[in-house]
Enzyme design. Sequence first.
Site, mmCIF file in Angstrom:
data_model
loop_
_atom_site.group_PDB
_atom_site.id
_atom_site.type_symbol
_atom_site.label_atom_id
_atom_site.label_comp_id
_atom_site.label_asym_id
_atom_site.label_seq_id
_atom_site.Cartn_x
_atom_site.Cartn_y
_atom_site.Cartn_z
ATOM 1 N N ASP A 93 -39.229 -22.657 -14.183
ATOM 2 C CA ASP A 93 -37.976 -21.991 -13.824
ATOM 3 C C ASP A 93 -36.829 -22.757 -14.476
ATOM 4 O OD1 ASP A 93 -35.997 -20.451 -12.751
ATOM 5 O OD2 ASP A 93 -36.611 -20.711 -10.663
ATOM 6 N N ALA A 94 -36.491 -22.339 -15.701
ATOM 7 C CA ALA A 94 -35.424 -23.002 -16.452
ATOM 8 C C ALA A 94 -34.312 -22.021 -16.813
ATOM 9 C CB ALA A 94 -35.988 -23.643 -17.718
ATOM 10 N N LYS A 95 -34.563 -20.744 -16.627
ATOM 11 C CA LYS A 95 -33.568 -19.670 -16.861
ATOM 12 C C LYS A 95 -32.879 -19.839 -18.212
ATOM 13 C CE LYS A 95 -32.915 -18.904 -11.937
ATOM 14 N NZ LYS A 95 -33.659 -20.066 -11.409
ATOM 15 N N ARG A 96 -33.678 -19.925 -19.249
ATOM 16 C CA ARG A 96 -33.123 -20.112 -20.586
ATOM 17 C C ARG A 96 -32.574 -18.805 -21.158
ATOM 18 N NH1 ARG A 96 -32.849 -25.063 -19.401
ATOM 19 N NH2 ARG A 96 -34.287 -26.558 -20.331
ATOM 20 N N THR A 123 -38.752 -18.467 -16.910
ATOM 21 C CA THR A 123 -37.680 -17.553 -16.508
ATOM 22 C C THR A 123 -36.621 -17.541 -17.609
ATOM 23 O OG1 THR A 123 -36.593 -19.332 -15.260
ATOM 24 C CG2 THR A 123 -38.034 -17.854 -14.021
#
Length: 280
Positions: A93-96, A123
């Site tokens: 979960d790094a939402k790049r 993510t």
Amino acid sequence: MSFGERARAALAAHGPLCVGIDPHAALLDAWSLPQSGEGVREFGLRTVDAAAGRVAAVKPQVSFFERFGSAGYVALEEVLAAARAADLLVIADAKRGDIDTTMDAYAAAWFTPGSPLEADALTVNPFLGVGVLDGAFALASRHGKGTFVLAATSNPEAAAIQRARTAQGPTVSASVVADVSARNTADTADGEWGSHGFVVGATVDWADAGIAAFTPPAPILGPGFGTQGAGPADLRTRYGQAAPQVFASESRSILKAGATGIADAIVGAAEAYREALRHG
Ligand SMILES: O=c1ccn([C@@H]2O[C@H](COP(=O)(O)O)[C@@H](O)[C@H]2O)c(=O)[nH]1
């Protein structure tokens, strides 16, 4: 095997629970672990140990490792490797999200086999335009990896942007789901799940988000269970027909059980979600 099909098999084998690995400062204290790279390493490895064989997936939250700089990243690398070795699907979960060329470099970091940060899925943030993610989708698919694209996030602040209407009329959330679904269709054999799934929070009203008409044949990452208020019953009430596609993600509500209680907490929660799916 594609990530979509691996996700389907893992959910069928273990049920919906996805254990979040979020070493908050307060949790490190509660687990009597130091506020350091070594602390988050130990926290992550113990959580992986407790989750292995009991759930389909874990979701390390990269920010809690990143706050210790290089030591945190070394710890994260070890936690990712241990989870993958334990046959857990690893959703980083790094939402790049960035312009296309920069996004491609993020994708190389998380999807290239043998990369220190190799995960099964990541993510990703579509708010620079879904098109900037095309290189990441392609690299992920090439290596049997997947993405979870932020569509309707669990936090209350999200509504102002994600419920806004695009120039074409649908909400931003619906537009993301439609654009990514079209790419999955182009990329996936009939009857298979796509590898590019969605983040749709368990706190989200699908009608309000403008996505009620969709049952995208792809995995859905559902944060918002546990501490944020949703429970196993919301698998059916929120996700409806799509409930069997959901990774129900809980972090703090499970992690607060502590190092000695976490295995029991996982067993109990995993069964509650399977039960909700069977009888919901
Ligand atoms: O819409 C979203 C997307 C991601 N998250 C992340 O999930 C966990 C939730 O933690 P809890 O302790 O179970 O509340 C956390 O890592 C968030 O960054 C989300 O909450 N909502």
